[in-house]
Write a protein that holds these residues in place. Sequence first.
Motif: not given
Length: 572
Positions: A170-174, A323-329, A399-410
């Motif tokens: 169960n290694i956290p990604d990244g 100038t980028g969208p949020p990273p994958p969840a 194991h934290g608070a990932p992004v659930t929603s955000g900019p899609v088109e940047v």
Amino acid sequence: MNRFARNMLARASGGSIAVSRVWPSRTDRLIIAPHDLRTADATRAAEIYAGRFVFAGKIVNCHGRSIFDLEPPSEDWEVALLGFGWLRHLRAADTALTRANARALVEDWISNPANKRRPVARRADVLARRVISLLSQAPLVLNDTDNKFYRRYLRALAREIRFLRYTMVNIPDGVPKLQVLIALCYAALCLANQARHIRSASKKLSDELQRQILPDGGHISRNPGALIDLLIDLLPLRQTFAARNIAPPPALLNAIDRMMPMLRFFRHGDGNFALFNGMSATPSDLLATLLAYDDTHGAPMANMPHTGFQRLDAGQTTVIIDTGPPPPAGVSHDAHAGCLSFELSSGISRIVTNCGMPTTGRDNWRPFARGTAAHSTLTYHETSSCQFVEMSAMKRLLHGAPVTSGPVEVESYREIVQNGTLLTASHDGYLSKFGAIHRRVLMIANDGARIDGEDTLSPPQGGRFKGADADFALRFHLHPAVKASRLSDARGVMLVLPNRDVWTFEALDDKVDLEDSVFLAGNDGPRRTAQIVIRQDARQAPSIRWSFVRSTASPAVTNARRNARREPELPL
């Protein structure tokens, strides 16, 4: 035993250390120790010998007890202790006393089974760091020792490696996942009779590097600090392959070659990194070490399209824009809602920043630091452009608070115009909830003496704003070293830099406020600072035009002359 000690300290190529082939039949023989690029301080060895352990801004005195039996003052402190990176300070002192102290502390850790059950000790990133530390500092611990301790040391190290290799599911990604794979590569290279594991670990690391390191060299998490955390281990790993006469995996070499230019991309004139997506105070010692391995020494690139950042350089002025969208969840646990935020520096002086993250005590500041209001950009209806997991149970599960929603088109587009470089960018982070799109235009003059901008909130074509209110705030957080004073007409702010250079912020059509803010990424912890704030209603005034202008005159003359200047028209 003298022969044993001499063999243990025999130098190999590439900065690595060859370790004696003591028992040819054993599979856990340590045959090489990787080089540690982290800065070591011999004066810290005296503190550790005296029983004072200083990590993450906290001090713990042992008073004759085992340091591993004491209650840690913070999680950051415990992470530093159980990672064993502090062994390098004892090695820097290089005395019989510090070697004996290192052996005693390692023996203390090995001999107490309760140490292995500590939750922080089992964390993937902490365990990986401990494995790398025990491998790289083996010459310190094993010099002047006997065969009995050598065997205990290797058995304990082998247990840690097996846990990483077989039971860590169960290694956290990244970054944590890469750190585990890097540690396993080191283990396979440093222990004898590991040819099968070398091939397996190299293949897994190569696959993960190709996934996590984007084509432009940025990390998939979009955190600039991830580059430093990874390169400080990847560069010695490349050396360790060479010291074993094994060709490094092409993916490792390619990843390093792509990542090195990104170090220069995120640097301001004072050497510090821009504060995006969880970046804290820049570890200047580590960065200087890494830059010494950069063979290009060229100007940083202007556009990082895969990671999602732009850089505008003119004269001594630098602007770095998200100038980028949020990273994958899965890798967004440190991501911030800072889309279209920017940082501005002039020479060695930073002017506009984001608030960043503190080096320690991050959990206390995390909710504020991740919000859009902590960034130099537009905030609509006091709401962040990204939403994060908020339920405590979900945070523990994930194991934290990932992004659930955000900019899609940047979108972003830059072009060279007559008076400078023009960047146009937009994001739809407020579209689904409020029916609004944020558009930002920046232009930097050819000599870097002027930055003009315009921020616009508008509904999509044929649409309209949702809800009764359409209030928004435009924020520019100032570096603590900048002295700011609002001009008498409340339409501008005078900014005096540490070198006495003067810049003037102006928004001639809007009222400008100067409010309190906090700079979280200081080397000495959070510091009070100021922020320039403009508030408007998008239905009444959807656009705000503003400028930063450098003056060659004194502050008094600048204040007297400012009314004679007019903003140039942006080529929209």
